[in-house]
Design an enzyme around this catalytic site. Structure first.
Site, mmCIF file in Angstrom:
data_model
loop_
_atom_site.group_PDB
_atom_site.id
_atom_site.type_symbol
_atom_site.label_atom_id
_atom_site.label_comp_id
_atom_site.label_asym_id
_atom_site.label_seq_id
_atom_site.Cartn_x
_atom_site.Cartn_y
_atom_site.Cartn_z
ATOM 1 N N ARG A 52 35.348 58.340 36.464
ATOM 2 C CA ARG A 52 34.771 59.425 35.669
ATOM 3 C C ARG A 52 33.358 59.790 36.105
ATOM 4 O O ARG A 52 33.027 60.977 36.166
ATOM 5 C CB ARG A 52 34.799 59.067 34.180
ATOM 6 C CG ARG A 52 34.120 60.093 33.289
ATOM 7 C CD ARG A 52 34.567 59.961 31.839
ATOM 8 N NE ARG A 52 34.558 58.610 31.353
ATOM 9 C CZ ARG A 52 33.484 57.978 30.849
ATOM 10 N NH1 ARG A 52 32.331 58.599 30.781
ATOM 11 N NH2 ARG A 52 33.583 56.748 30.428
ATOM 12 N N TYR A 105 25.867 86.571 34.281
ATOM 13 C CA TYR A 105 27.280 86.241 34.117
ATOM 14 C C TYR A 105 27.615 86.218 32.632
ATOM 15 O O TYR A 105 27.010 85.476 31.859
ATOM 16 C CB TYR A 105 27.586 84.905 34.780
ATOM 17 C CG TYR A 105 29.000 84.439 34.593
ATOM 18 C CD1 TYR A 105 30.066 85.264 34.929
ATOM 19 C CD2 TYR A 105 29.273 83.187 34.083
ATOM 20 C CE1 TYR A 105 31.377 84.843 34.746
ATOM 21 C CE2 TYR A 105 30.567 82.751 33.902
ATOM 22 C CZ TYR A 105 31.620 83.584 34.239
ATOM 23 O OH TYR A 105 32.906 83.170 34.047
ATOM 24 N N ASP A 178 20.896 80.856 39.204
ATOM 25 C CA ASP A 178 22.314 81.026 39.470
ATOM 26 C C ASP A 178 22.418 81.820 40.770
ATOM 27 O O ASP A 178 22.152 83.020 40.805
ATOM 28 C CB ASP A 178 22.984 81.775 38.312
ATOM 29 C CG ASP A 178 24.478 81.997 38.540
ATOM 30 O OD1 ASP A 178 24.944 81.842 39.693
ATOM 31 O OD2 ASP A 178 25.179 82.351 37.573
ATOM 32 N N LYS A 203 33.795 80.329 43.499
ATOM 33 C CA LYS A 203 33.638 81.614 44.188
ATOM 34 C C LYS A 203 33.513 81.422 45.690
ATOM 35 O O LYS A 203 34.365 80.807 46.312
ATOM 36 C CB LYS A 203 32.452 82.361 43.590
ATOM 37 C CG LYS A 203 32.366 82.328 42.067
ATOM 38 C CD LYS A 203 33.602 82.840 41.349
ATOM 39 C CE LYS A 203 33.383 82.892 39.842
ATOM 40 N NZ LYS A 203 34.588 83.203 39.069
#
Length: 384
Positions: A52, A105, A178, A203
């Protein structure tokens, strides 16, 4: 491992040149184990304990991204871009003040206006491309994070990253960028003074529309980055090993794809400016774009693969244009090898700053002439 004297392009193509010691394979293996053997003294000399918080394949992908971004504080991969972005905000304390863009976004803006404020953050949305507005919004001693997206989806405004870093740092805040729609090929915000870079790695970093992933890269490793790592561990937000393997595969061709896509985007933007059925083209590579001078200063190898057009005839003509394309695909997302078109206001809904006559275009690697011809035919057909 490849020598640091080689270019970022060469090191990326070879995924840092690491060779699997067991098989001598040139492609890194996928490590899928969730648990690891303890040493006789109860320690973990391998450095791995459980799946994890950590994984060898994920480390490989993180190292490639850290190299691409000049991230001396390392990189972290997450299960999505939203998981990466929200981890940064979750690492703040309730009551902290945050400045974010008015145009950004939409899913993250919606989360900030809703869940983040319910949790206790104070959010101000401003035009970050306007340095005076940004400076006025930052509160010294109270603002802990300035979040910027450049170029900003879907209007493609450009923020001066170096100037934003000075404004944030003078107030005692961190600057996060970003950079999804720029990619490390076109902009490396950490070298311009930013503290954190976020990518929706779904992306262009991956580039094949087959991975959902997010990434953070850090200028330095400190208590804040450690807190982000604890959030990723505690909330189980790490990327899966198979997705990390696919992301490595995608990044190996990143430079070729990004430069080709940017060149096609510029060619399309230039030709569409003269199209009788296009009212406006939004692309930072155009000389008349308001942010062109800043983009030319802080971007390299092109101006990115994203552009938007405003269609004459309004919302009906815009939707009709999207309905007429054949080569462009009507789908959400961006940055893949296939070109996508979307009527963005329909996706964002009420409250969006996106004009209803706007079509967002993600330029792929198809023949640019074919892309223009398809869009030209669709525009003319939509006008009747």
């Amino acid at each position: 491992m490849t020598d640091d004297s080689f270019s970022r392009r060469s090191r990326t193509v070879q995924a840092l040149g690491r060779i699997d010691e067991t098989t001598r394979a040139v492609v890194p293996p996928i490590h899928v184990a969730t648990t690891y053997i303890r040493d006789p003294d109860n320690a973990y000399s391998s450095g791995y304990v459980y799946g994890r918080p950590d994984n060898a394949t994920i480390r490989e992908a993180q190292d490639v991204l850290a190299m691409l971004e000049d991230a001396h504080g390392g990189a972290m991969l997450f299960g999505s871009g939203m998981a990466a972005a929200t981890a940064v905000f979750r690492a703040l304390d309730p009551g902290d003040h945050v400045v974010a863009p008015k145009v950004m976004y939409w899913a993250l803006r919606h989360w900030l206006a809703g869940e983040a404020t319910r949790w206790g953050l104070r959010i101000d949305f401003v035009a970050t491309e306007d340095p005076d507005a940004l400076r006025a919004a930052v509160i010294p001693g109270e603002t802990k994070l300035v979040w910027v997206e450049s170029p900003a989806n879907p209007l493609w405004s450009v923020t001066d990253i170096a100037q934003a870093a000075r404004i944030a740092h003078d107030a005692g805040a961190r600057l996060a960028i970003d950079s999804t729609c720029a990619s490390p090929v076109h902009t490396r915000p950490l070298t311009l003074g930013a503290d954190i870079v976020m990518h929706a790695a779904t992306k262009i970093l991956n580039g094949h529309s087959d991975v959902v992933a997010g990434a953070l890269a850090f200028a330095t490793q400190d208590a804040f980055t450690d807190r982000v790592a604890m959030i990723r561990k505690g909330e189980g937000a790490i990327l899966g090993p198979f997705e990390a393997y696919l992301l490595i595969r995608g990044m190996r061709t990143l430079h070729l794809r990004a430069e080709r896509q940017a060149a096609s985007a510029l060619a399309l933007a230039t030709r569409l400016q003269a199209h009788p059925d296009v009212a406006q083209v939004l692309y930072p590579g155009l000389p008349d774009h308001p942010g062109h001078a800043i983009a030319a200063r802080q971007m390299e190898n092109g101006f990115g693969f994203m552009l938007s057009i405003r269609v004459r005839g309004g919302v009906e003509a815009a939707i009709a244009t999207a309905a007429q394309v054949k080569l462009w695909k009507r789908a959400t997302s961006l940055g893949g090898v296939e070109s996508l078109i979307e009527h963005r206001a329909s996706i964002e809904g009420e409250g969006t700053p996106c004009p209803d006559d706007l079509l967002r275009l993600s330029t792929g690697i198809e023949d640019a002439e074919d892309l223009f011809a398809d869009l030209d035919r669709a525009l003319r057909a939509a006008q009747g």
